[in-house]
Scaffold this active site. Structure first.
Site, short mmCIF file in Angstrom:
data_model
loop_
_atom_site.label_atom_id
_atom_site.label_comp_id
_atom_site.label_asym_id
_atom_site.label_seq_id
_atom_site.Cartn_x
_atom_site.Cartn_y
_atom_site.Cartn_z
N CYS B 184 0.86 -1.20 0.00
CA CYS B 184 0.00 0.00 0.00
C CYS B 184 0.89 1.24 0.00
O CYS B 184 0.59 2.25 -0.63
CB CYS B 184 -0.89 0.04 1.24
SG CYS B 184 -1.88 -1.44 1.49
N ARG B 232 -12.89 -0.96 -2.59
CA ARG B 232 -11.72 -0.09 -2.81
C ARG B 232 -10.42 -0.87 -2.50
O ARG B 232 -9.46 -0.84 -3.27
CB ARG B 232 -11.87 1.15 -1.92
CG ARG B 232 -10.82 2.24 -1.97
CD ARG B 232 -10.61 2.85 -3.31
NE ARG B 232 -9.62 2.05 -4.04
CZ ARG B 232 -9.34 2.15 -5.33
NH1 ARG B 232 -9.95 3.02 -6.07
NH2 ARG B 232 -8.43 1.40 -5.89
N CYS B 236 -7.34 -2.24 -5.03
CA CYS B 236 -5.91 -1.94 -4.86
C CYS B 236 -5.10 -3.23 -4.97
O CYS B 236 -4.07 -3.26 -5.63
CB CYS B 236 -5.65 -1.28 -3.51
SG CYS B 236 -5.98 0.50 -3.51
#
Lengths: 205, 275
Positions: B184, B232, B236
């Site tokens: 991330c 979401r 990712c």
């Protein structure tokens, strides 16, 4: 003497405060347990992508700022992964390289069965041809990359290595190890080298 | 009445935004979106995401499933049936499940236990595809989140398992994996970065997290549908070249826990409207 001791103590305290010597966060066991259970529905060959290699483990643990000895070990290990073209020619076709730089295709679970070759997706993170305005900024600008380096032979080799495995130069850097991960082929990497290093390439215009 | 206004605005927006395919047009898109956001401030009922919230409210109250029960007995952390303000304090530990859950994991749990649905059936299609109306889960999620509008995130950390979940989320945020070595933090650990022309929020920084985390679930104009935090996060990981993550799994809950703690004190504005 006393002052020196106090100063030294202050430096240690500041260093501890600024840089966590013991990596924070969760122990490795519970992370692995959580990952196993959270991708339980995935096919085994896909679950394998979640298993970290040694470099990924260390970069995660040190949050991309490994101490010197570990950084050196990563560089040594990653350098050893680099394979060079059999004929020794490191530059391919810059026009093919340009198409690869534009393409973000490949590797996502929606990309199978493959409908095209994997792309390098360079523009996602780098500025390259000045005419292409849709470029990302996660990596440095590569405008006039070859020109700045005077199109030197040694720089061609460095560019090849940078694309094949950037962690051989920048341990725990953000850029994917595109060659070492076999995401791109040697031929594709040669084309990308040409795109950044050829005097004819729009990157250098 | 409300729905009619929303539909009219929705139709107008689709007509305007369907030709937006070229990534170079994103700056222009962003400007148009800013105009819509201003319109939404003038008329808060014109956000198409509110259609999902309305539908979610109806689904919440309707007797459904093999047990013909509504979700009004579902405890979202503030007592059975109390929806107002619940989202602001999630994820949290639930004694009955002995597990930390985010809103979406909790909804599945309630649909199973109270209504008798099989989670396998609910999760066959958790996310809507482009230009489909939101799934039941998306509608319910949007409804519950909208009932915390104007409140600030104040996640609970009183339980040891909540602290563990936060620590796990922080570790996962920095965990590099997959063929691209992404974590991330590859995209969200620095200010002012972009992928192509798409701006990336710096989620490691509380000031920026407070601005964006409360925007989800959001109505995405490019998709013509509402998108939740579960979706979401799954997106990712898809982009990171990893397999589809299980809905409501510990990794998604842990990351949500990390994100709402980063965003602690940030206002909940969901459902918002996004590119």
């Amino acid at each position: 003497m006393n002052r020196v001791a106090i100063l030294a103590a202050c430096v240690v305290v500041l260093a501890l405060a600024a840089y966590p010597l013991v990596p924070r966060g969760q122990g490795a066991t519970s992370v692995e347990t959580a990952i196993k259970s959270s991708w339980a529905s995935a096919a085994p060959e896909w679950q394998a992508r979640l298993v970290q290699d040694e470099t990924q483990k260390l970069c995660s643990q040190y949050r991309n700022a490994p101490p010197r000895e570990i950084a050196d070990a990563i560089v040594a290990r990653e350098k050893a992964t680099i394979q060079y073209p059999a004929d020794g020619k490191l530059m391919g076709d810059w026009q093919k390289g340009e198409r690869l730089a534009q393409s973000g295709y490949g590797g996502r679970f929606t990309d199978y069965p493959a409908r095209a070759e994997n792309g390098g997706n360079c523009y996602a993170c780098h500025q390259m041809d000045g005419k292409e305005l849709s470029f990302g900024t996660l990596g440095p600008s590569l405008r006039e990359y070859g020109k700045i380096r005077k199109f030197a032979e040694a720089e061609v080799k460095l560019a090849y290595e940078r694309i094949y495995n950037p962690q051989a130069a920048i341990p725990c850097g953000n850029m994917p190890r595109l060659g070492a991960a076999k995401f791109l082929t040697i031929e594709q990497i040669k084309d990308l080298v040409a795109f950044v290093m050829s005097p004819d390439s729009p990157v250098n215009k | 009445m409300r729905s009619c206004t929303s539909l009219a605005v929705l139709a107008g927006m689709l007509a305007l935004l369907v030709p937006v395919v070229d990534i170079r047009a994103q700056d222009a898109t962003e400007k148009e979106l800013e105009r819509y956001r201003q319109m939404l401030k003038d008329d808060p009922w014109s956000n198409p995401g509110l259609l999902d919230a309305d539908r979610g409210e109806a689904l919440w109250k309707e007797k459904r499933g093999p047990k013909a029960a509504s979700l009004e007995a579902c405890d979202l952390g503030k007592g059975a049936g109390k929806v107002e303000g619940a989202f602001a304090e999630l994820p949290r530990h639930f004694g009955d499940a002995d597990r930390v859950m985010d809103l979406e994991a909790r909804l599945v749990w309630c649909m199973e236990r109270l209504q008798g649905f099989d989670a396998k059936d609910i999760l066959k299609r958790p996310y809507s595809k482009a230009n489909q109306s939101g799934t039941e889960l998306e509608a319910l999620t949007t409804y519950v989140a909208s009932k915390s509008r104007g409140l600030k995130f104040s996640p609970s950390l009183g339980h040891a398992k909540e602290k563990d979940m936060l620590a796990l989320g922080e570790t996962l945020f920095f965990r590099r994996q997959g063929p691209m070595d992404f974590s991330c933090s590859t995209c969200h650990a620095d200010a002012g970065r972009r992928i192509r022309l798409q701006s990336l929020p710096f989620l490691g920084k509380p000031e920026e997290a407070r601005q964006v985390i409360g925007e989800w679930p959001a109505y995405r104009v490019s998709q013509g549908t509402v998108m939740t935090m579960q979706h979401r996060i799954a997106d990712c990981y898809w982009q990171m070249r990893l397999p589809l993550i299980d809905y409501g799994s510990d990794v998604t809950v842990a990351l949500t826990m990390f994100l709402v703690n980063q965003a602690k004190g940030g206002e909940i504005t969901a459902p918002t409207i996004k590119r």
